[in-house]
Motif scaffolding. Structure first.
Motif, short mmCIF file in Angstrom:
data_model
loop_
_atom_site.label_atom_id
_atom_site.label_comp_id
_atom_site.label_asym_id
_atom_site.label_seq_id
_atom_site.Cartn_x
_atom_site.Cartn_y
_atom_site.Cartn_z
N VAL A 1 0.83 -1.44 -0.05
CA VAL A 1 -0.07 -0.08 0.01
C VAL A 1 0.87 1.32 0.19
CG1 VAL A 1 -1.71 1.35 1.35
CG2 VAL A 1 -2.06 -1.12 1.06
N SER A 2 1.94 1.22 0.85
CA SER A 2 2.86 2.65 0.81
C SER A 2 3.55 2.78 -0.37
CB SER A 2 3.87 2.21 2.12
OG SER A 2 4.61 3.21 2.20
N VAL A 3 4.05 1.52 -0.98
CA VAL A 3 4.91 1.86 -2.41
C VAL A 3 4.02 1.92 -3.45
CG1 VAL A 3 6.76 0.71 -3.89
CG2 VAL A 3 6.83 0.46 -1.08
N SER A 4 2.89 1.52 -3.38
CA SER A 4 1.78 1.92 -4.17
C SER A 4 1.38 3.26 -4.44
CB SER A 4 0.50 1.10 -4.04
OG SER A 4 0.66 -0.44 -4.52
N SER A 5 1.10 3.90 -3.15
CA SER A 5 0.78 5.41 -2.99
C SER A 5 2.03 6.13 -3.72
CB SER A 5 0.68 5.73 -1.72
OG SER A 5 0.53 7.16 -1.16
N GLN A 6 3.30 5.70 -3.32
CA GLN A 6 4.39 6.53 -3.89
C GLN A 6 4.30 6.29 -5.42
OE1 GLN A 6 8.39 5.18 -2.43
NE2 GLN A 6 9.31 5.89 -4.17
N SER A 7 4.09 4.99 -6.13
CA SER A 7 4.13 4.86 -7.49
C SER A 7 3.07 5.85 -8.18
CB SER A 7 3.87 3.54 -7.74
OG SER A 7 3.62 3.20 -9.10
N ASP A 8 1.79 5.79 -7.27
CA ASP A 8 0.71 6.81 -7.78
C ASP A 8 1.15 8.05 -8.14
OD1 ASP A 8 -0.91 4.43 -8.00
OD2 ASP A 8 -2.00 4.88 -6.10
N THR A 9 1.82 8.55 -7.08
CA THR A 9 2.45 10.13 -6.97
C THR A 9 3.31 10.33 -8.20
OG1 THR A 9 2.06 10.34 -4.42
CG2 THR A 9 3.72 11.66 -5.46
N GLU A 10 4.29 9.35 -8.29
CA GLU A 10 5.10 9.38 -9.38
C GLU A 10 4.68 9.44 -10.66
OE1 GLU A 10 8.03 6.09 -8.98
OE2 GLU A 10 8.80 6.92 -7.07
N ARG A 11 3.60 8.49 -10.90
CA ARG A 11 3.04 8.69 -12.26
C ARG A 11 2.15 10.11 -12.50
NH1 ARG A 11 1.90 3.08 -11.28
NH2 ARG A 11 -0.18 3.38 -10.29
N ALA A 12 1.52 10.54 -11.45
CA ALA A 12 0.74 11.73 -11.36
C ALA A 12 1.81 12.72 -12.08
CB ALA A 12 0.25 12.04 -10.23
N ASP A 13 3.08 12.93 -11.21
CA ASP A 13 3.85 14.05 -11.56
C ASP A 13 4.52 13.85 -12.90
OD1 ASP A 13 4.03 15.25 -9.21
OD2 ASP A 13 5.64 14.38 -8.31
N ILE A 14 4.69 12.72 -13.37
CA ILE A 14 5.10 12.30 -14.75
C ILE A 14 4.07 12.96 -15.92
CG2 ILE A 14 5.64 10.35 -16.51
CD1 ILE A 14 6.88 8.96 -14.43
N ALA A 15 2.83 12.36 -15.72
CA ALA A 15 1.63 12.98 -16.48
C ALA A 15 1.67 14.56 -16.51
CB ALA A 15 0.19 12.36 -15.92
N ARG A 16 1.70 15.13 -15.27
CA ARG A 16 1.61 16.53 -15.60
C ARG A 16 2.91 17.28 -16.21
NH1 ARG A 16 -0.42 15.92 -10.12
NH2 ARG A 16 1.55 15.75 -9.32
N SER B 1 13.83 7.88 -11.77
CA SER B 1 14.72 6.98 -12.57
C SER B 1 14.49 5.58 -12.57
CB SER B 1 16.36 6.87 -12.23
OG SER B 1 16.47 6.33 -11.22
N GLU B 2 14.73 4.69 -13.55
CA GLU B 2 14.38 3.27 -13.26
C GLU B 2 14.87 2.61 -12.12
OE1 GLU B 2 15.21 1.10 -16.81
OE2 GLU B 2 14.04 2.29 -18.16
N ILE B 3 16.16 2.98 -11.67
CA ILE B 3 16.55 2.25 -10.37
C ILE B 3 15.69 2.82 -9.05
CG2 ILE B 3 18.53 2.60 -8.69
CD1 ILE B 3 20.30 2.64 -11.28
N HIS B 4 15.37 3.97 -9.09
CA HIS B 4 14.53 4.30 -7.87
C HIS B 4 13.04 4.36 -7.91
CE1 HIS B 4 18.67 6.38 -7.28
NE2 HIS B 4 18.53 6.05 -6.42
N ALA B 5 12.60 3.71 -9.23
CA ALA B 5 11.06 3.67 -9.21
C ALA B 5 10.61 2.79 -8.38
CB ALA B 5 10.62 3.48 -10.66
N ALA B 6 9.30 3.17 -7.87
CA ALA B 6 8.48 2.45 -6.70
C ALA B 6 8.19 1.20 -7.47
CB ALA B 6 7.39 3.44 -6.14
N ASN B 7 8.21 0.03 -6.76
CA ASN B 7 8.26 -1.17 -7.17
C ASN B 7 7.17 -1.90 -6.28
OD1 ASN B 7 7.52 -3.95 -8.04
ND2 ASN B 7 9.46 -3.65 -9.41
N PRO B 8 5.80 -1.79 -6.11
CA PRO B 8 4.87 -2.32 -4.78
C PRO B 8 5.12 -3.91 -4.55
CG PRO B 8 3.92 -0.72 -5.97
CD PRO B 8 4.84 -1.08 -6.84
N MET B 9 4.95 -4.37 -5.50
CA MET B 9 5.21 -6.09 -5.60
C MET B 9 6.22 -6.52 -5.03
SD MET B 9 3.43 -8.70 -5.47
CE MET B 9 1.65 -8.06 -6.08
#
Length: 235
Positions: A73-88, A142-150
């Protein structure tokens, strides 16, 4: 056609391990500390082997699921934030491309490049892949630091289970009346090994990591034992 250049100097970096390593160390540390503390606390109140083992097994199962779910849940939230920033950022490149290129140039200039060089770098990177340049240099992703929930959930849940099993096994094999000292000694040995192993996997100094893990593990067990003794006396 010339061969692509490849540096003969290859460096070993550990930063690409930070995602799963953080989750694995957190899971293992929490598994040892929480289940050991639970066993010590229960044993201080009720030293019967049945009560101790039931508490340890329940703590292991609940803790592993909680740790895995919490990480996901925590990392998914981080991933959602990253995707939203990239979309903006992607939309900004469509709406105001010139301003975005100037912003990129200002970032490079703030890092030490001259205004002319920064503008040239920003222009060439924009022509190659504008979004990638902004994601990397403006957002710091970056790909290295990208959130990976699973990945985080599996690493944390599995290491929690493996680590938490150690104090449970120690309690099961402990001589009658010696559950607390047996679990405490086993836990401190496991924590020392965990601290050194985590530091080794991350290429960090072993002593500070080991001392840090030992200190907080001992503190957790001492506090929980105190609570157990309080409730044990009052019963």
């Amino acid at each position: 056609m010339s061969e692509p250049y490849q540096s003969a100097h290859e460096e070993l970096h550990f930063v690409n391990r930070t995602g799963w390593l953080r989750a694995a160390v957190l899971g293992a540390n929490d598994g040892i500390v929480s289940v050991s503390s639970l066993i010590v606390g229960v044993a201080a109140a009720d030293p019967s082997p049945t009560a101790v083992l039931v508490a340890g097994a329940a703590g292991l199962a609940a803790g592993a699921m909680s740790m895995a779910a919490g990480e996901y849940v925590s990392v998914s939230s981080q991933s959602d934030t990253e995707r939203a920033d990239i979309a903006r950022e992607k939309q900004a490149l469509i709406d105001t491309p010139a301003a975005e290129e100037e912003e990129l140039a200002s970032i490079y200039e703030s890092r030490g490049l001259s205004a002319q060089t920064a503008a040239l770098v920003a222009r060439e990177l924009t022509e190659k892949d504008a979004l990638a340049a902004h994601v990397r240099d403006e957002l710091g992703l970056s790909e290295i630091h990208a959130a990976n929930p699973m990945q985080a959930a599996l690493a944390s849940g599995m290491t929690f289970t493996a680590a938490a099993a150690l104090p449970v096994i120690a309690a099961a094999l402990a001589p009658s009346g010696n559950i607390i000292p047996t679990v405490v000694v086993t836990t401190m040995i496991c924590l020392a090994g965990l601290g050194a192993l985590g530091a080794h996997a991350g290429g960090a100094p072993k002593l500070p990591a080991t001392v840090r893990v030992l200190f907080w593990g001992a503190a957790a067990m001492a506090i929980t034992a105190g609570v157990g003794w309080m409730f044990g006396v009052s019963v």
